[in-house]
Write an enzyme that holds these catalytic residues in place. Structure first.
Site, short mmCIF file in Angstrom:
data_model
loop_
_atom_site.label_atom_id
_atom_site.label_comp_id
_atom_site.label_asym_id
_atom_site.label_seq_id
_atom_site.Cartn_x
_atom_site.Cartn_y
_atom_site.Cartn_z
N SER A 129 0.85 -1.18 0.00
CA SER A 129 0.00 0.00 0.00
C SER A 129 0.89 1.25 0.00
O SER A 129 1.67 1.42 -0.93
CB SER A 129 -0.96 -0.04 1.19
OG SER A 129 -1.97 0.92 1.05
N ASP A 152 -8.52 -4.82 -6.44
CA ASP A 152 -8.21 -3.83 -5.41
C ASP A 152 -9.05 -2.57 -5.63
O ASP A 152 -8.92 -1.90 -6.65
CB ASP A 152 -6.72 -3.48 -5.49
CG ASP A 152 -6.23 -2.67 -4.31
OD1 ASP A 152 -7.06 -2.00 -3.65
OD2 ASP A 152 -5.02 -2.68 -4.05
N HIS A 164 -6.87 -5.50 -2.02
CA HIS A 164 -5.79 -4.69 -1.46
C HIS A 164 -4.99 -5.53 -0.46
O HIS A 164 -5.15 -5.44 0.75
CB HIS A 164 -6.38 -3.46 -0.78
CG HIS A 164 -5.37 -2.38 -0.52
ND1 HIS A 164 -4.67 -1.76 -1.52
CD2 HIS A 164 -4.93 -1.81 0.64
CE1 HIS A 164 -3.86 -0.85 -1.01
NE2 HIS A 164 -4.00 -0.87 0.30
#
Length: 696
Positions: free
Chosen positions: A515, A602, A634
């Site tokens: 991330s 995602d 994600h």
């Protein structure tokens, strides 16, 4: 008073030290001396490889809870390799049975309803984060999807002991950007509208299911709370500036609901806990910490009094506010090693679930009898960890170039640090592991990534760079518009510290993260292309402008926060600024090996973020390895996918840093792994994708 204290004591110590030196130098002078043979240093014992399956597979049990009446215990445990909810008698967890039947992703979030006969859980589809709320009736085993709406995200707003057979949920089925509130009957599945959202980011409700407050983001990135008046009108209640918006918020009501608890950093730095009278605004400071925000609280289940609070600087420390539970906390601190967490309490407060978090062992769970002040050991979350060569995580504070102190965590290979002083005998290959968020933090405790990398021969450094949460508003705000700027130089300063301290070999430093950590990896590889030997980016954004354009619709009420803290694409200057901090802009500068992992579904960092930097690298004839999962979002929730990606990562790091690697073996089995680009760049990857006989 000590006999060796004061002036005369220091003199005695001085003469004793001289005497010891004399004995050491001359005590054997009259003896016949033998030839001096140089001592041969013992060769460090390298521990066996810890299997990836143990570190990244499913836990034995996790998410331990009690029913409200304390008669039943529940936990997450695998069924045919997939995490499901299990329920059994609280006095005999060994007879628990699975009550859900998920076949693919596994369940990660579940709750008890106050009926004591219903379990609620959330599940999405292949990582799209469009959660659906399910209820399982333990009496007949039925599983009802309460929110069967495609493309809609459901969240549980409130569960109350006053209304055991109903819950409040939030649904964005009317407008994707905003969640309306509904009351749901658990017995019939009937939904009734409680509040149509006129444009708020969130609501605050009480145990009577009354909607009391709502909040919205202001144009400057601040936060405004509004109170719902008796006439149904919304009235301004709290105005919170952008500097305090991430460290000031309402957290819950007291028993009367006339008072509310809030964390507040206004007129101070760290977030303190206050009680405030809703009507008059009168307030009382309950707890504060000068170095860290108040992060956790123990609240009595029915009286709603705050009994203890915690702040986490380097490690979490609890402070007792209610002396009625002081003996309990004292008993629990002495019961086992590690940081104590009270994770659940029954309505009558007779039974608690207590967990002990360690850095070099599994989580240990106990059932605590509050009235008898006696605890019974239940189990660890993963028995296979109990006798493995796990290592310590060392908190360290690293100075940034402008003087900010960066609380960080260092883990070293067992064989490199036999005396446990957090300094290896010789510099090591280092993995700089960057946490996501970025508005989160890394903390002390057992970390599978740290244990895995250290076991393979790498030092691991995990840094709370500026912008991380938990250390006060000034530390968070120091990260405003510093993606690729000072947030990145904090990471570089941490590497420089590790090199100067003799921990890291400067020629063998990798950067890795997911991330925001993936973004930092890409920024490191593009903005400082010679600094890292290689990088591993997991679901990281490559273009800040397209990231902000493509966020999920239900994040749009919070866009002004991103514009304030990342950059504002609504102005020409903002577009240029975001481009300058976007790794995609500088993709042609990449000089070292790069591995990218991405989930196709995602909703936060779209697949396009990885696709576009891979495409740019190909256009510049720069090699890259791209791993894609069709059933992930994600991050990688399915253990089969985690195992496969970290098998690839292990081979990749071994190739650029020289550490140890476990063969791929069967770690691709059941995974949706695809490698659309660069399989040949990782030694052994092509063979792993195409094993003899076509199976894995």
């Amino acid at each position: 008073m000590s006999l060796l204290s004061g002036r005369h004591g220091r003199r005695i110590i001085f003469w004793l030290s001289l005497l010891l030196l004399a004995v050491a130098a001359f005590g054997c002078a009259a003896a016949k001396t033998a030839p001096v043979v140089p001592a041969i240093a013992a060769k460090p014992v390298i521990p066996p490889l810890i299997p990836r399956q143990v570190l990244f597979g499913n836990p034995d049990r996790a998410g331990v809870q009690l029913s409200a009446d304390g008669q039943k215990i529940s936990f997450l445990a695998p069924v045919d390799g997939v995490l499901n909810v299990w329920v059994g008698p609280a006095d005999d967890f060994t007879t628990a049975k699975p009550v859900t039947s998920d076949k693919k992703r596994g369940i990660r979030n579940y709750f008890w309803a106050y009926t004591n006969e219903h379990v609620l859980y959330l599940q999405d589809k292949d990582g799209d984060e469009n959660w659906r709320v399910h209820v399982v009736d333990l009496r007949d085993g039925s599983d009802r999807d309460l929110t069967p709406y495609p493309g809609v995200r459901a969240d549980i707003q409130a569960v109350s002991p006053k209304f055991p057979t109903s819950i409040l949920i939030a649904l964005n089925n009317r407008v994707p950007e905003y969640h309306d509130l509904y009351r749901v009957d658990l017995l019939t599945g009937e939904l009734s509208l409680a509040m149509q959202n006129p444009g708020f980011a969130d609501f605050v409700t009480d145990d009577d299911y009354r909607i009391r407050f709502a909040d919205r983001i202001t144009p400057d990135g601040g936060l405004e709370y509004l109170k719902l008046a008796d006439d149904g009108q919304w009235q301004p209640y709290l105005q919170i500036g952008a500097d305090d918006a991430m460290t000031t918020h309402l957290v819950g009501f007291d028993k009367t609901t006339a008072g509310i608890y809030l964390l507040d950093s206004r007129q101070r730095d760290t977030a303190a806990l206050y009680w405030q009278n809703v009507a008059s605004g009168e307030r009382k400071l309950l707890a504060e910490d000068p170095r860290a925000d108040i992060s956790d609280a123990l609240v009595h289940p029915t009286e709603k009094t705050v009994q203890a609070v915690a702040a986490n600087f380097e490690r979490k420390h609890w402070r007792t506010l209610d002396q009625a539970i002081a003996p309990d906390l004292e008993y629990l601190r002495g019961l086992d090693d590690g940081d104590v967490e009270v994770t659940d309490r029954t309505v009558d407060d007779a039974r608690w679930i207590v967990a002990y978090v360690k850095d070099d062992g599994p989580v240990r769970y106990y059932l605590y009898d509050h009235r008898a002040r006696r605890a019974k050991f239940l189990f660890t979350n993963l028995q296979a960890l109990e006798h493995l060569p796990l290592v310590k995580m060392h908190p360290v504070s690293i100075p940034a170039r402008d003087g900010l102190s960066l609380v960080s965590y260092l883990t070293l290979p067992q064989e490199s640090d036999p005396d446990g002083d957090a300094r290896p005998a010789a510099p090591l290959p280092l993995v700089l592991y960057v946490h996501g968020g970025p508005w989160s933090r890394t903390s002390w405790g057992l970390n599978s990534m740290h244990q895995w990398l250290a076991n393979r021969g790498y030092a691991v450094l995990d840094v709370n760079f500026r912008g991380s949460t938990g250390f006060g508003k000034n530390f968070i705000n120091a990260g405003n518009k510093e993606w690729g700027g000072k947030m990145q130089t904090d990471l570089m300063d941490a590497v420089a510290w590790a090199v100067q301290a003799g921990i890291a070999d400067p020629a063998k430093v990798a950067i890795m993260g997911g991330s925001y950590g993936g973004y930092a990896t890409l920024a490191g590889m593009t903005l400082t292309p010679e600094a890292f030997a290689c990088g591993v980016d997991i679901v990281g954004p490559s273009n800040l402008e397209t990231l902000l354009e493509s966020i999920p619709p239900y994040w749009k009420p919070m866009l002004d926060v991103f514009y304030t803290r990342v950059g504002d694409p609504r102005t020409d200057e903002g577009v240029l600024f975001l481009a300058s901090r976007s790794p995609l802009t500088h993709a042609d500068q990449i000089r070292r090996p790069l591995l990218i992992g991405q989930g196709a579904n995602d909703p936060r960092v779209k697949q396009a973020e990885s696709d576009q930097i891979v495409k740019a690298m190909k256009l510049s004839n720069i090699p890259v390895t791209y791993v894609l999962y069709s059933d992930e979002g994600h991050g990688f929730a399915r253990p089969e996918n985690r195992l496969s990606f970290f098998a690839v990562t292990e081979l990749f790091l071994a190739g650029c840093l020289g550490g140890r690697a476990e063969p791929i073996g069967k770690d691709f089995a059941g995974s949706s792994i695809a490698v659309p680009e660069g399989a040949a760049q990782v030694p052994g990857l092509i063979e792993g994708l195409n094993p003899p006989g076509g199976g894995n």
